[in-house]
Each structure stands twice: as C-alpha cells, then as structure tokens.
Design an enzyme around this catalytic site. Structure first.
Site, PDB file in Angstrom:
ATOM      1  N   SER B 325      70.091   3.625 -42.813  1.00  0.00           N
ATOM      2  CA  SER B 325      70.361   4.987 -42.340  1.00  0.00           C
ATOM      3  C   SER B 325      70.403   6.025 -43.438  1.00  0.00           C
ATOM      4  CB  SER B 325      71.688   5.008 -41.595  1.00  0.00           C
ATOM      5  OG  SER B 325      71.626   4.091 -40.535  1.00  0.00           O
ATOM      6  N   HIS B 370      75.233   7.490 -27.820  1.00  0.00           N
ATOM      7  CA  HIS B 370      75.959   8.639 -28.308  1.00  0.00           C
ATOM      8  C   HIS B 370      75.935   9.804 -27.347  1.00  0.00           C
ATOM      9  CE1 HIS B 370      75.165   6.474 -32.128  1.00  0.00           C
ATOM     10  NE2 HIS B 370      76.321   6.995 -32.500  1.00  0.00           N
ATOM     11  N   CYS B 383      72.982   8.384 -35.386  1.00  0.00           N
ATOM     12  CA  CYS B 383      72.409   7.945 -34.121  1.00  0.00           C
ATOM     13  C   CYS B 383      70.969   7.488 -34.309  1.00  0.00           C
ATOM     14  CB  CYS B 383      72.449   9.091 -33.101  1.00  0.00           C
ATOM     15  SG  CYS B 383      71.565   8.690 -31.583  1.00  0.00           S
TER      16      CYS B 383
END
Lengths: 378, 629
Positions: B325, B370, B383
C-alpha cells in the site's frame, strides 16, 4: 772482467751512485718503486671495492708489509743458494700436494688447503715458485739451449705437480704452474720447432682435457664461448664485469663511485674481478696507467734476465717475470671476456694474501739475481 | 757450469737476451690486445654498457597512494587505514613452497587459518605479487624474521595500510569493504594505477567511489643492489592520495535506526529530501566487514552465508519487496495527474472489486468494505477497491509510465555498489520475460503494490523524498563531498535530479494532505505515531511473503514466523517544510502501522529533535488496525 758488456758497466756505475744504499741491501730500486706504486694503487681499489671497509684495507696492508718483508729477506739469499735448495723445495711441495689430496680441507668445493694446526697452508702456491726454480736448476746443469732429454725431463717435472693441482681442482694455479715451467724453457732458448711441436701436442691433448674436466670447469668454458646463454648463472660474472668496465668509459665514474661494484652486481669484486672495478671507476685512462705499470715491472724483470750473470739466475728471473705477465693477462683477459673464467687474481691488486706473498717472494728472487751479480763474479 | 767457455757463455747470454726481447714484444702485443679489447668495451660500446648499468641498478617502483578515509556528516571516522606488517611470499621467487612455509613456521607462528588464507589468496593473486602467509606481525616476530630473513629468498615483510571499519556492523552494508584484488578485478582496472595497491573496494560505498578513494599511483626510481634491496631513492613522483569522502550519513541517526529495528530483520533508509543525502541506511542483521579485508576464513564465511537471517544481504539497496500500500499515494497522484480521478470523486467499496464481465473478485483487505470513499479516505484507510478501480481506469501503460518517474523499477543511482532495480511490471516486461500478454487483472494488483511489483526500501525512500519535494526527484547520495587530505577545498559530488510534472500543483496538496491524515486522523493506519511536535505525512504498507516453505508444515512455529507479511512504512516530515523522508521495512513484521511506523518516528524524532516515542505496550485493537489486502 774485461768482457763485460757496456750496459752492465753502466748498470754497475748507476748502482754505485744512485742506488747504492738499496743495492747494498740487495733491493732493486726500479722494481721496488714500481711494486710499491702498484700495491698502493691496489689498496685504494680494495678500499673502494670492499665497500669502503677500512678493516679490509688494514688486513691487506698487513699482508703487504709481511710480503714486502719476505721479499726483502729472500732478496738477501744469493742465487746459488736458491739453486741448491730448488729441488728439495720442489720435492717438499709435491709431497705436500699429495698430502692435501689425502687429508686436505675442502674450501669452495676444492681441496687446496692443508691445516697444519697453526696456519692453513696452500701447497700449490709453493709450487708456483718451486717449479720454475727446479726447471731452472735442471737446465742450468747443461749449456743452453737444452737438449731434448732435458726438455722432456723438465716437462715431466712440471707436469707432476700440475696434475696434482688440477686434481684439487684448481685450474687457475695449475695453469700458472705449467706456464712457469714452460716459460723457463722458453727463456732457456727452446728452439722454435720444439715450441711448435709442444703447441701441437697440447692442442691434440686439449679434447682429452675436456673429458677429465669437472662439470663446473666445462661450464666455465661454455659460458666463455657464450656468456648470454646463462645470464643469471655462470655467465653472470662475465656480463656484469663487462657492464662495469664498459660503463666506465674513458675517464671512469670516479673513485668510490662505481655503481656496478658498490651495488653488489659485480661478484668477487675485491678479489678476482677487481680489474672490473678499476675499469668502472678509473676508466680506460686508469687502465692504461695500470697496464703501463705492469709493463714497466715486466720490462725491468726481463732486463734483469738479460743482464744476469749466471744461467740459473737468468732462467729463474725470466721465468718468474713471464709468469707474472701470465697472471696479468689471464686475469684481465678473463674479466674483459677475452678468456674463460679461471680463478686467477689480478697480481698485487686483488685482495687476498697467498698469491701476493708468493709473487713478492718471486720478486725478491729476481732482485737477488740482480743484486748479487758482483758476488757471483768475485 | 764453470767449465763452459767464455764464448759459450756469451752465446748463452745473447740467446737469453734475445728471448727476453722476444718476450718483451709478446708481452707488449698481449697488453696491446688487451687495450684494444678495453677500447672496444669502454669507448665503442660505452653507451650500451651505460644503459645496461643503469638498468641494472635503477628500478622503477610503484608507490601506492593511501586510500581516502570516510567520515560521517559530523566528522566521525567510518573507514580508517591501519598500518600493519605482514609476511609475504612471492611464489615466483620460491623454489620449494611447502618447505619454505614449514621453515617459516618455526620462526613465526603460522596456524591452519593462515595456511588456509594463503591457499585461498594464492589462487587469486597477480603474477609476482606477494601473497601474505602471516598478518599482523608483532615487533618481536618481525625482529626474528629480520635476523633470519636471508634464509628466505622470496619472503618479505611488507608494511601496508590495511582498512579498518571502527564502527563494525553499524556501517557494514553502506560502506561495503575492501579486499585483495583478484584476477577477475585485474581485468577491469587500470593495472598501472593499481601497481603496488593490494586492496580494492568490493562493495557498497568503497566500490562505488573506488576511483575517488584510491587516488593515483606514484613512482620512485630507486637504486637497488644485486639482491634487489633498495638502497636509496633517486627520483620520485609522489602518489596522489585518495580523497577523503564526507558523507551525508549521520551516525547518530544511523544508530537510532539500528536500535529502533532492534533484533528484527529489516531496513531503514532516511533521506534529506532537500539534497538527496542519505542520512541513515540500515540493514539488519549486519556483519563485521573487517573480517573480509584480509580474507575471511571459510568457517566464518559459511556461518554468515548460511545463516537464515542472511546478515550479508543488504536489505536497504538489494532487498526487493512488494511495496504494498505504500505505492497508493503515488498511484493516487497519477490518477489525479491523468484526470482519472479527482479529490472529490468517490468509489463504493463493498469489500471486493470485479472487472466487468469477469467473476473473479479482487478483495479489499477489509472484508466488510469501506463504503463510499474519496481519494483522501482511500489513502488514510488504505482502501484497496478504490485503487483497483483507479488502476483499472488508468491502465498499465499509464501507471507504469507515471510510477517510473518516481524511480520505481530502476536503480536510484545511489553511490552504493550492487543496488538492485526492483520491478515495476509493464506490458513490455511481461512479454519479454514471461512471453505472455498483459491481463487487465494484473493492472489492479500493480495498483495496490502487490504481485510482481517489487521495490527496495531505498527506492521507497527516494520516491517518498520526491513526494515531499513535490516532484523534485534527487538521486539519493551517501557522499556529500570529497577532499584531498590536508586540503581545505571540498569537491561536492554533483546532484542528479529530474522533475515529476503534474498539470496542477494542487494535486500534490491533495495527496500529501491525505498522507498527513494517515498519521493524524483517528482512522489513519499510522495514527499511533502522531506527535504534537511536528507534522508527519506517511503511508503504511504490507508486503506479502511468497515463501517457498509452504509445504514444510512440520516446522510450523519457525516457518510461520518467516511467513508473516513484511511491514512497511514511508513518511516524511515536517509536512510544511520536509527535511527528512524515511522508508522502513520490517521483515515478517506484520503490520506497517504498528511495527514499521514507530521505527520511522524514532528516526524522525532524532533528526527533527522531537521527544522519543514511548512505545505503548497495552496497545488497543484499534491501534492494530492497519492496512492489508
């Protein structure tokens, strides 16, 4: 003596006036001065070649004083006494040589020394004097020139010690001893035909000599023929000494400035190869002076030979003088690459005692021949 | 004799006199011959022999330069030269090697290690270069050898400067080390410049700056004797010493990073975004580089090589991990720059994403989804669905093109030898390496930094610094400047940079603001490192471990630890005026927020003067909430 030739008369006159004192103690002024000059120069060179080690010079000086003392002592012995002792000395020498072969010490791969407890003695040096004395003694019994049986006897008497010395093995001394015998024969007036015959015989025997030579002796001959073949082995001496001499040029690099010599490139530089040091440091000019000095000494010896009053004295003085030249020529020839490497020192220059003592005793004998002329006449 | 007549006597005297004259002539001829020979040697060939005589005594000897020293930003010595004496054997000059060594062993102690090292170095040596049989001779041993040295032709005592690394493990991967030049290296260097030099940089900074550190060889003409002993120097060209190298690296920071990682395996890279200077670069575990300088023993080397922790492996510049991420801020910026998203645009995250017409579901790390997320929330809460969607819209070509500008998939160009490129997948790459066409699904995986996507911690730090600089990419550098010893003038190493252009500078604000919220928002994945003292922008990440040990279920406890995900965190601070950018990797560390971020915080605190973060042992569940996929 009415028949005395003019030069002798002049000689005698000179003796009485200029060289009176020296003559009375049986020394020859011309020879003495030349010998002292040569030895003095030798000390300078030894100092340089020995890495300016004053101890080496001191040792050499001690030997010189001893040798000059012996020379003066021998000069007192009249030639007829020398003649009488010649053969006895020869026999003694030969016995010693046999003793060396049987019990001698090995030094540098050769048996040359006899340890007598107090002193180490090298009998081959004795023969350098005993052989010319004996040949002179032998030939002085009959009118000159000698006849063939006497010649053969003289050759035989010469070859016995020569073979014993060659067996040690000491090629250099053997060469000097054999030439001493032969040169006395030459002075004795050996006919040219006989000389030719001897020469041919020697060249016929030479290949046989190759067969009985030691390996190192053969190697020396081979490297003489082609020194570059083994630049780090046996050819090293020759190459390095030629570099030293050649780089000296006409005027030389100057005393104590020889790089070849001081940087240890030159082997045996204060003994057998000291001539290369002279060539490097004093150049061609210095060498000419040295050779002139040698020539003067030889010339004076030959004059004494020519003017000697008895047969034995003539033969002995001539033989010893010419052996001295052989010394000079063999050593310089070897160092300059004209001759193969043979262990012969540069006479009266090289560091080392035995040859110097022998040589100066020889000059003592020559002086004796010169200075006892009157006595012989009366 | 007395009976011979007067006439006979005169005849005899004439005969002898004639012979004496003939002898004199022969002597004169002999001496003349000799003089001619000497004339030939001393006059004709004088030049020739003069040259030979010079050749004989004058040898040209290389004088190796002293290697430059290495200092950290505050002048702490990191690499020093230590004078030592070693016993060397020149193989070409020794006849019976075994006998020589055995005889030497009676003089100075030579143990099995010495012999083993000798055998090893012997194989790598250059011709006529000595090979050390004993190192670090004591004065006593030197004296003992000096007395007996003449018995050992070809064996010499050599004084040389040997490299030491006083900080040992702390700088091992960064500096690398020097070692003896081997045959392979001989073919790559200017051998004349290395005549007399025995050591060469084998890795790290030592290798990268070899030319600066080594200097230029000098020469001296020396007079030698027949045995090769040097007597005096005739002429000399002194060597140009190697330049001292001054680093950006700050040992205080480096130590903080080392301590922060503790016993965990991992890497920390901190860069000053203003100049690209590497402030700290740590790979744990580490090793002692001094072992390598004189040749490491086989036992020591095997221990290092086969350790499961791989201490020799430089995780910072050579460790290639899926960035996870941590790439999301960059992808987001690419989306903004290419117009496929805006700060306001939202995506609905139901917990998974499917490509139109395909049944495969790409999952978000949060199973429940989310809900509706905009760009900021997508970064703050990491997300995945938002980025699947964005990556899908951008397509791999645009994604690849944009991310390349931040240095992904290529060497940063740092002055550490052996840096690896990582891998930024592309259509071209897949065709070339796998001989397959690109599948749209793969684009989605690239969008969240997983799959084939690989980046080194160094690349992540450089990309983060670029983000902090709002697009100004500076090639990271360890070395700030070089200086000749004794000189005052420093030569700075040049900055290499380029710009990442976006059409609207506000795009930077959007992404950086979102990264700030990662730390400052109560929902941020790195909220536990929030500090009132300065503002941090960051992003957590998790990189999945593809372990080969999946079948080895028997060693469960051991393997399961090694199979845990790697924790990642990138950050820069202060947000308003960034002075430090950090990338942290903790192998099998689990979660970026809880495991990697505190390490980054401690490094930033140390640099920015913040109070050291106190780890809260009773962390709540919410604290552990972090990104994943």
């Amino acid at each position: 003596m009415a028949t005395k030739d003019i030069s002798s008369r002049l000689d005698e006159n000179a003796d009485m006036t200029q060289r009176g004192l020296l003559r009375r103690i049986h020394l020859d002024a011309l020879l003495l001065v030349a010998l002292l000059a040569l030895c003095g120069f030798g000390l300078l060179v030894v100092y340089s070649a020995g890495d300016q080690d004053i101890i080496i010079v001191e040792r050499q000086l001690t030997r010189l004083i001893l040798a000059f003392g012996l020379m003066a002592a021998v000069a007192q012995v009249p030639p007829h006494l020398l003649r009488r002792w010649s053969f006895a000395l020869y026999l003694f020498g030969v016995v010693m040589l046999i003793a060396v072969l049987l019990f001698g010490d090995v030094g540098k791969g050769a048996q040359r020394w006899l340890d007598l407890g107090i002193v180490r003695f090298q009998p081959s040096e004795l023969l350098k004097l005993a052989v010319p004395m004996t040949v002179a003694w032998l030939l002085s019994e009959r009118p000159l020139p000698p006849r063939l049986p006497w010649i053969l006897l003289a050759v035989m008497l010469t070859l016995i010690p020569v073979l014993l010395i060659a067996k040690q093995p000491d090629l250099g001394t053997a060469l000097l001893v054999v030439s001493a015998g032969v040169l006395v024969l030459f002075i004795a007036g050996l006919s040219w035909w006989t000389i030719l015959g001897l020469g041919l015989t020697v060249s016929a025997i030479a290949p046989l000599a190759w067969l009985i030579m030691h390996d190192y002796q053969r190697a020396r001959v081979l490297t003489f023929l082609n020194p570059e073949s083994d630049p780090l082995g046996t050819g090293y001496h020759i190459i390095q000494s030629q570099i030293a001499i050649g780089s000296g040029g006409i005027s030389g690099k100057g005393w104590l400035n020889g790089t070849q010599s001081h940087l240890e490139f030159l082997p045996e530089r204060h003994t057998d190869f000291i001539f290369a040091v002279i060539g490097e440091e004093f150049g061609f000019a210095g060498i000419l002076v040295l050779l002139a000095l040698y020539f003067f000494i030889i010339l004076r010896g030959l004059m004494i030979t020519a003017h000697a009053h008895d047969r034995y004295g003539r033969l002995l003085a001539g033989g010893l003088t010419l052996v001295f030249f052989v010394y000079v020529f063999v050593n310089t020839g070897m160092v300059t690459g004209l001759l193969p490497v043979v262990g012969v020192p540069l006479p009266l220059i090289s560091y080392g005692g035995t040859s110097m003592v022998t040589l100066l005793i020889g000059f003592g004998m020559i002086m004796s021949v010169e200075t006892h002329k009157k006595k012989a006449r009366t | 004799m007395r009976l011979t007549s007067l006439e006979e006597r005169q005849r005899e005297q004439r005969l002898v006199a004639t012979r004496a004259i003939v002898s004199a002539i022969i002597v004169l001829l002999g001496l003349l011959l000799l003089s001619l020979r000497l004339l030939h040697l001393q006059v004709d060939r004088h030049e020739h022999f003069t040259v030979l005589s010079k050749d004989n005594r004058v040898k040209i000897q290389p004088v190796p330069p002293a290697r430059g020293l290495i200092f950290d930003a505050k002048g702490i010595l990191l690499a020093d030269n230590h004078p030592t004496f070693s016993l060397e054997i020149t193989l070409e000059k020794v006849e019976d090697l075994a006998a020589t060594i055995d005889e030497l062993a009676q003089l100075v102690p030579i143990d099995a290690n010495d012999r083993a090292r000798f055998e090893r170095l012997k194989r790598q040596r250059m011709r006529f270069q000595g090979v050390p049989i004993r190192l670090n001779l004591t004065p006593k041993e030197m004296a003992r050898f000096a007395v007996n040295g003449h018995r050992f032709p070809g064996v010499d005592v050599r004084a040389e400067l040997v490299r030491t690394y006083p900080l040992v493990e702390a700088t091992a991967h960064v500096l690398g080390y020097v070692g003896r030049i081997n045959e392979r290296e001989m073919t790559q260097i200017d051998t004349s410049n290395y005549a007399g030099t025995h050591f060469i940089g084998k890795g790290g900074l030592e290798k990268a700056h070899e030319d600066v550190l080594h200097g230029r060889v000098g020469y001296q003409q020396v007079e030698v004797n027949a045995r090769g002993r040097i007597l005096r120097t005739l002429e000399s060209t002194p060597p140009t010493p190697g330049q001292d190298v001054f680093l950006y690296l700050d040992m205080t920071l480096q130590r903080v990073a080392i301590d922060a990682l503790g016993e965990r395996r991992g890497a920390v890279v901190a860069i000053d975004p203003r100049n690209g200077g590497v402030l700290a670069m740590v790979s744990k575990p580490s090793y002692d580089p001094n072992l390598f300088v004189e040749g490491i023993t086989q036992a020591d080397y095997n221990a290092l090589l086969h350790s499961p922790d791989k201490p020799l492996f430089d995780r910072a510049a050579r460790g290639q991990y899926p960035p996870g991420s941590t790439v999301k801020p960059f992808v987001a910026l690419g989306g903004l720059a290419s117009g496929f998203t805006t700060a306001r645009k939202t995506v609905f995250c139901s917990g998974s994403f499917s490509l139109p017409g395909q049944s495969h579901r790409f999952r978000c790390w949060r199973k429940g989804g989310h809900g509706t997320v905009n760009l900021e929330r997508a970064i703050v809460e990491s997300c995945d669905v938002y980025f699947y969607s964005l990556a899908n819209q951008m397509g791999i070509d645009r994604l690849h093109g944009f991310l390349s500008q931040f240095g992904f998939g290529m060497r940063t160009g740092i002055d550490v030898a052996g840096e690896l490129t990582g891998l930024l997948p592309s259509r071209e790459w897949k065709q070339r390496v796998r001989r397959q066409s690109w599948y749209p699904g793969e684009t989605l995986i690239v969008g969240i930094g997983q799959g084939s996507f690989l980046a080194t911690p160094l690349q992540l730090a450089a990309a983060t610094a670029t983000m902090a600089n709002r697009g100004y990419f500076i090639q990271p550098r360890l070395a700030r400047a070089s200086r000749f010893p004794g000189a005052t003038k420093e030569t700075p190493f040049p900055l290499v940079s380029h710009r990442v252009e976006v059409s609207d500078p506000h795009y930077w604000d959007s992404v950086i603001s979102a990264m700030t919220q990662v730390v400052e928002s109560p929902r941020g994945t790195a909220k536990r490192i929030r500090t009132p003292e300065y503002r941090i922008a960051g992003k957590t990440g998790t990189s999945q471990v593809f372990t080969i040990g999946q079948k080895q279920t028997y060693h469960e406890s051991k393997i399961s630890e090694r199979m845990r995900d790697h924790a990642l965190f990138i950050a820069f601070a202060p947000v308003e005026d960034p002075r430090i950018a950090v990338a942290v990797l903790v192998e099998n560390g689990g979660h970026g927020g809880s495991d990697a971020a505190p390490v980054a915080r401690r490094v930033m605190d140390a640099y920015l003067g913040g109070s050291t973060l106190i780890e809260t042992p009773g962390a709540t569940d919410a604290d552990h909430e972090s990104d994943g996929d």
